[in-house]
Design an enzyme around this catalytic site. Sequence first.
Site, PDB file in Angstrom:
ATOM      1  N   LYS A 115       1.116  -1.042   0.158  1.00 47.21           N
ATOM      2  CA  LYS A 115      -0.086  -0.054  -0.183  1.00 47.21           C
ATOM      3  C   LYS A 115       0.903   1.153  -0.069  1.00 47.21           C
ATOM      4  O   LYS A 115       0.650   2.254  -0.611  1.00 47.21           O
ATOM      5  CB  LYS A 115      -0.971   0.115   1.093  1.00 47.21           C
ATOM      6  N   LYS A 194      -6.317 -12.516  -8.064  1.00 47.66           N
ATOM      7  CA  LYS A 194      -7.696 -13.140  -7.411  1.00 47.66           C
ATOM      8  C   LYS A 194      -8.806 -12.182  -7.593  1.00 47.66           C
ATOM      9  O   LYS A 194      -8.866 -10.832  -7.626  1.00 47.66           O
ATOM     10  CB  LYS A 194      -7.052 -13.171  -5.792  1.00 47.66           C
ATOM     11  N   LYS A 197     -13.537  -7.087  -5.652  1.00 45.63           N
ATOM     12  CA  LYS A 197     -14.222  -5.844  -6.259  1.00 45.63           C
ATOM     13  C   LYS A 197     -13.216  -4.902  -6.538  1.00 45.63           C
ATOM     14  O   LYS A 197     -13.559  -3.946  -7.391  1.00 45.63           O
ATOM     15  CB  LYS A 197     -15.046  -5.690  -4.974  1.00 45.63           C
TER      16      LYS A 197
END
Length: 330
Positions: A115, A194, A197
């Site tokens: 991140k 994978k 959303k």
Amino acid sequence: MTQRKPRILSGIQPSGALHLGNYLGAVQNWVRLVDDYDCFYCVVDLHAVTIPYEPAELRERIFELAVGLLASGLDPDRCTLFVQSEVPQHAELQWLLGAVTPLGELQRMTQFKDKSDQWGSVNAGLLTYPILQAADILLYHADRVPVGADQQQHLELTREVARRWNGRFGEYFPEPRPLLTRGARILGLDGVAKMSKSKGNYIPLLAEPDALKSVVRTAVTDPARVRKDDPGNPHVCNVFDLHGHVSPIEDRDDVEILCQTAGIGCVQCKDRLSGNLAELLAPIRERAAELRAHPDRVWRILGDGAVHARRVADETMVEVRARMGLGPPA
């Protein structure tokens, strides 16, 4: 004296309605595990606020996730289903565990590094996220935690935090062990990442048959097959892989042969998949419609679960506070 079942804690972020990857990769296992374990399952909304979100949408996402979990077969009479923020002891224990967690361990976590590289500037919540995960688990003295291969680093940190706290304040927290479940790693419609959303490569679990058909038709197939009359290689095709998870074995075997002999095109293969999916998921869609028609029932189930979770969590925190010298003497 009756010996209690070994206990499990697992959580899922409220990103809204479930997708097929959630169901095949985790929720099916959650349903099965209640036979052998004392299961605590939570909607981890405190984790969800560490990334940008719209406050007005969060409660709706929590509700939709709860509907999907219950419709998928979670029985609130056989497990404890609750919303994380309704049990304030999670946040309290996170703070206290932070006192024994080395900063360097947090900075080495793969998720934090990813991140940081992706966003440049990240909030402190993403750094301390693994301590909250440790608190989620240790608060209930969970013996086992269902994990995939990509989650074992966080669980190992939880075990390390438990060891450090026990070493300083006395043996109390068990070191939870991983439970490597049968859940599969489901690739998304792009056939690369994978199902997620955030990547937009997912199949909604509660979609109606026509919507399922439209979504599945966007799936990437064997890149070497450019015409319908070319023989395909189903073993490099994500659509065929999904057949393996949702289609009857005789249908999957038929698709395998027809694909390799050019007896079926990619569109037909996808349509057979979406038809099988629609049939498999029909009972879940029906239960979800019933739950949405009675939202008070859903919130009551979550509320009852939180009451039970708080009772267990408070027993833990009474002992933790006493051992750490917090509050008046007993």
